[in-house]
Design a protein around this motif. Structure first.
Motif, PDB file in Angstrom:
ATOM      1  N   PHE A 115       3.326   5.197  14.978  1.00 24.46           N
ATOM      2  CA  PHE A 115       2.201   5.816  14.779  1.00 24.46           C
ATOM      3  C   PHE A 115       1.182   5.180  14.225  1.00 24.46           C
ATOM      4  O   PHE A 115       0.050   5.301  13.958  1.00 24.46           O
ATOM      5  CB  PHE A 115       2.100   7.081  13.669  1.00 24.46           C
ATOM      6  CG  PHE A 115       3.446   8.106  14.045  1.00 24.46           C
ATOM      7  CD1 PHE A 115       3.263   8.935  15.177  1.00 24.46           C
ATOM      8  CD2 PHE A 115       4.466   8.038  13.518  1.00 24.46           C
ATOM      9  CE1 PHE A 115       4.189   9.837  15.551  1.00 24.46           C
ATOM     10  CE2 PHE A 115       5.634   8.990  13.789  1.00 24.46           C
ATOM     11  CZ  PHE A 115       5.405   9.921  15.031  1.00 24.46           C
ATOM     12  N   ARG A 116       1.427   3.683  14.197  1.00 26.35           N
ATOM     13  CA  ARG A 116       0.576   2.666  13.645  1.00 26.35           C
ATOM     14  C   ARG A 116      -0.198   3.136  12.407  1.00 26.35           C
ATOM     15  O   ARG A 116      -1.362   2.879  12.056  1.00 26.35           O
ATOM     16  CB  ARG A 116      -0.407   2.652  14.654  1.00 26.35           C
ATOM     17  CG  ARG A 116      -0.155   1.764  15.973  1.00 26.35           C
ATOM     18  CD  ARG A 116       0.225   0.211  15.682  1.00 26.35           C
ATOM     19  NE  ARG A 116       0.571  -0.460  16.808  1.00 26.35           N
ATOM     20  CZ  ARG A 116       1.907  -0.713  17.279  1.00 26.35           C
ATOM     21  NH1 ARG A 116       2.717  -0.074  16.560  1.00 26.35           N
ATOM     22  NH2 ARG A 116       2.144  -1.269  18.213  1.00 26.35           N
ATOM     23  N   LEU A 117       0.621   3.565  11.395  1.00 23.01           N
ATOM     24  CA  LEU A 117       0.393   3.915  10.119  1.00 23.01           C
ATOM     25  C   LEU A 117       0.384   2.733   9.220  1.00 23.01           C
ATOM     26  O   LEU A 117       1.502   1.966   9.145  1.00 23.01           O
ATOM     27  CB  LEU A 117       1.109   4.963   9.330  1.00 23.01           C
ATOM     28  CG  LEU A 117       0.619   6.186  10.071  1.00 23.01           C
ATOM     29  CD1 LEU A 117       1.626   7.329   9.331  1.00 23.01           C
ATOM     30  CD2 LEU A 117      -0.619   6.864  10.004  1.00 23.01           C
ATOM     31  N   ARG A 118      -0.906   1.891   8.704  1.00 19.57           N
ATOM     32  CA  ARG A 118      -0.860   0.826   8.100  1.00 19.57           C
ATOM     33  C   ARG A 118      -0.552   1.129   6.596  1.00 19.57           C
ATOM     34  O   ARG A 118      -0.729   1.997   5.957  1.00 19.57           O
ATOM     35  CB  ARG A 118      -2.104   0.170   8.238  1.00 19.57           C
ATOM     36  CG  ARG A 118      -2.368  -0.365   9.821  1.00 19.57           C
ATOM     37  CD  ARG A 118      -3.519  -1.079  10.092  1.00 19.57           C
ATOM     38  NE  ARG A 118      -3.822  -1.628  11.319  1.00 19.57           N
ATOM     39  CZ  ARG A 118      -3.168  -2.426  12.040  1.00 19.57           C
ATOM     40  NH1 ARG A 118      -2.102  -3.269  11.450  1.00 19.57           N
ATOM     41  NH2 ARG A 118      -3.329  -2.657  13.175  1.00 19.57           N
ATOM     42  N   VAL A 119      -0.017  -0.125   5.895  1.00 18.37           N
ATOM     43  CA  VAL A 119       0.199  -0.192   4.570  1.00 18.37           C
ATOM     44  C   VAL A 119      -0.513  -1.428   3.841  1.00 18.37           C
ATOM     45  O   VAL A 119      -1.053  -2.300   4.490  1.00 18.37           O
ATOM     46  CB  VAL A 119       1.594  -0.509   4.270  1.00 18.37           C
ATOM     47  CG1 VAL A 119       2.543   0.771   4.693  1.00 18.37           C
ATOM     48  CG2 VAL A 119       2.248  -1.803   4.875  1.00 18.37           C
ATOM     49  N   ARG A 120      -0.973  -1.105   2.673  1.00 14.45           N
ATOM     50  CA  ARG A 120      -1.812  -2.099   1.799  1.00 14.45           C
ATOM     51  C   ARG A 120      -0.785  -3.346   1.140  1.00 14.45           C
ATOM     52  O   ARG A 120       0.546  -3.153   1.133  1.00 14.45           O
ATOM     53  CB  ARG A 120      -2.370  -1.410   0.855  1.00 14.45           C
ATOM     54  CG  ARG A 120      -3.682  -0.452   1.321  1.00 14.45           C
ATOM     55  CD  ARG A 120      -4.421   0.035   0.246  1.00 14.45           C
ATOM     56  NE  ARG A 120      -5.633   0.439   0.896  1.00 14.45           N
ATOM     57  CZ  ARG A 120      -6.872   0.474   0.203  1.00 14.45           C
ATOM     58  NH1 ARG A 120      -6.831   0.082  -1.144  1.00 14.45           N
ATOM     59  NH2 ARG A 120      -7.774   1.148   0.663  1.00 14.45           N
ATOM     60  N   PRO A 121      -1.410  -4.493   0.857  1.00 16.38           N
ATOM     61  CA  PRO A 121      -0.666  -5.665   0.379  1.00 16.38           C
ATOM     62  C   PRO A 121       0.215  -4.831  -0.932  1.00 16.38           C
ATOM     63  O   PRO A 121       1.435  -5.624  -0.739  1.00 16.38           O
ATOM     64  CB  PRO A 121      -1.701  -6.298  -0.135  1.00 16.38           C
ATOM     65  CG  PRO A 121      -2.788  -6.262   0.796  1.00 16.38           C
ATOM     66  CD  PRO A 121      -2.743  -4.796   1.099  1.00 16.38           C
ATOM     67  N   LEU A 122      -0.205  -4.347  -1.555  1.00 11.92           N
ATOM     68  CA  LEU A 122       0.706  -3.820  -2.995  1.00 11.92           C
ATOM     69  C   LEU A 122       1.701  -2.992  -2.351  1.00 11.92           C
ATOM     70  O   LEU A 122       2.840  -2.882  -3.112  1.00 11.92           O
ATOM     71  CB  LEU A 122      -0.244  -3.156  -3.767  1.00 11.92           C
ATOM     72  CG  LEU A 122      -1.045  -3.989  -4.798  1.00 11.92           C
ATOM     73  CD1 LEU A 122      -1.985  -3.174  -5.911  1.00 11.92           C
ATOM     74  CD2 LEU A 122      -0.239  -4.909  -5.662  1.00 11.92           C
ATOM     75  N   GLN A 123       1.667  -1.990  -1.376  1.00 13.95           N
ATOM     76  CA  GLN A 123       2.536  -1.548  -1.056  1.00 13.95           C
ATOM     77  C   GLN A 123       3.803  -2.436  -0.280  1.00 13.95           C
ATOM     78  O   GLN A 123       5.127  -2.109  -0.380  1.00 13.95           O
ATOM     79  CB  GLN A 123       2.089  -0.360   0.137  1.00 13.95           C
ATOM     80  CG  GLN A 123       1.560   0.708  -0.261  1.00 13.95           C
ATOM     81  CD  GLN A 123       0.718   1.620   0.711  1.00 13.95           C
ATOM     82  OE1 GLN A 123       0.179   1.289   1.681  1.00 13.95           O
ATOM     83  NE2 GLN A 123       1.445   2.700   0.811  1.00 13.95           N
ATOM     84  N   ILE A 124       3.270  -3.385   0.364  1.00 11.81           N
ATOM     85  CA  ILE A 124       4.081  -4.405   0.972  1.00 11.81           C
ATOM     86  C   ILE A 124       4.941  -4.992  -0.252  1.00 11.81           C
ATOM     87  O   ILE A 124       5.989  -5.152  -0.055  1.00 11.81           O
ATOM     88  CB  ILE A 124       3.357  -5.346   1.948  1.00 11.81           C
ATOM     89  CG1 ILE A 124       2.785  -4.481   3.049  1.00 11.81           C
ATOM     90  CG2 ILE A 124       4.231  -6.524   1.983  1.00 11.81           C
ATOM     91  CD1 ILE A 124       1.813  -5.766   3.813  1.00 11.81           C
ATOM     92  N   LEU A 125       4.215  -5.470  -1.165  1.00 10.67           N
ATOM     93  CA  LEU A 125       4.880  -6.177  -2.258  1.00 10.67           C
ATOM     94  C   LEU A 125       6.102  -5.349  -3.054  1.00 10.67           C
ATOM     95  O   LEU A 125       7.076  -5.463  -3.204  1.00 10.67           O
ATOM     96  CB  LEU A 125       3.950  -6.587  -3.358  1.00 10.67           C
ATOM     97  CG  LEU A 125       4.447  -7.063  -4.652  1.00 10.67           C
ATOM     98  CD1 LEU A 125       5.246  -8.619  -4.407  1.00 10.67           C
ATOM     99  CD2 LEU A 125       3.326  -7.387  -5.605  1.00 10.67           C
TER     100      LEU A 125
END
Length: 299
Positions: A115-125
């Protein structure tokens, strides 16, 4: 809206933490496939008085989406639990609880892929911290074991269960426009039918253990608490804040599962498990903070 979602999801994770303990306590009192089958027999019986009328009214939508509903019931309700209870015959309730923290990671990746829902850098961390916590648990405190592929069988098959429940969570996005009573009853009926071959195989293989008094009590808990109530609350929470953020709360299952295992089962709490829990808590805190800010800005 968010307060209600948090309450729903916190209650869900507490019930699922208890499910880890119930699965371990069930060993010797009822066999895994029998437990899964009886769990959904009870769940359907509980839901019938609540959802039969709405299911009849929603039947045109249910019939046109039966493949999706069957798939959701199979992945989220049956296959996940078949593997979950089997894994508890080979590894500890604490390990199984913490390994479920991988589910939000897979949900985020699947939502991006499909669905191409993106995440933010803090979420990735936060995701990275959670991955390290899960890896630490699966390797029993020795990450070098991952390089040798020397994993416990129960820990390994839990990865398949993680994938199944992640697909279920992402698939809730495609849920047809039917009431929750109809939705839960349809999924539970699908789960019951799909669990039938597993219990037949277990009986034919001579591995079936019919529940004793303790087995029946544990089965009732898994049906009412860990199936009906928790799944309704999880679906509601998912609707309110989305799969990515709702899935992150699954990281709380290790916390509740660990505390309940130590208190009820009497398992020993190891230092590496404490470190893994700290990583999981840090991951969910960062990711939820970032996700909340993103949602506010989008609104």
């Amino acid at each position: 809206m968010h307060r209600a979602a948090y309450l729903f999801l916190l209650s869900t994770m507490l019930l699922w933490g208890g499910n880890s303990v119930a699965g371990e306590l069930a060993v010797g009192h009822v066999s895994p496939m029998t437990l899964v089958f009886l769990r959904w027999v009870m769940a359907v019986l509980i839901l019938l008085p609540v959802g039969w009328r709405t299911l009849r009214e929603d039947w045109p939508e249910v019939r046109s989406h039966w493949k999706l509903l069957a798939g959701l019931g199979a992945c989220g309700f049956t296959i996940f639990n078949v593997i979950f209870y089997t894994a508890l015959n080979y590894t500890t309730a604490i390990n199984v609880s913490i390994e479920q923290a991988a589910i939000p990671i897979v949900i985020i990746l699947a939502n991006f892929m499909f669905f191409r829902l993106r995440v933010r850098p803090l979420q990735i961390l936060g995701v990275v911290l959670t991955i390290v916590g899960v890896a630490l648990t699966a390797s029993h405190g020795d990450l070098g074991q991952l390089l040798k592929l020397d994993l416990n069988f129960g820990d390994a098959i839990m990865l398949v269960a993680v994938l199944c429940y992640s697909l279920y969570s992402v698939g809730l996005r495609l849920r047809p426009a039917i009431r929750w009573q109809s939705f839960m009853l349809a999924l539970s009926i699908a789960a019951l039918l799909i669990s039938l071959p597993f219990v037949i195989w277990e009986i034919a293989a001579g591995r079936a253990v019919m529940p004793d008094a303790s087995g029946w009590a544990l089965t009732l808990y898994t049906a009412l608490g860990a199936s009906v109530v928790s799944q309704v609350l999880y679906i509601k929470g998912n609707e309110l804040i989305g799969a990515n953020r709702a899935g992150l709360f699954i990281n709380l299952v290790p916390i509740f599962g660990t505390l309940l295992s130590v208190l009820i089962v009497g398992e020993q709490f190891q230092p590496y498990q404490a470190f893994a829990l700290a990583l999981v808590l840090g991951g969910i805190a960062l990711a939820e903070y970032s996700g909340s800010r993103a949602a506010l800005q989008a609104g």
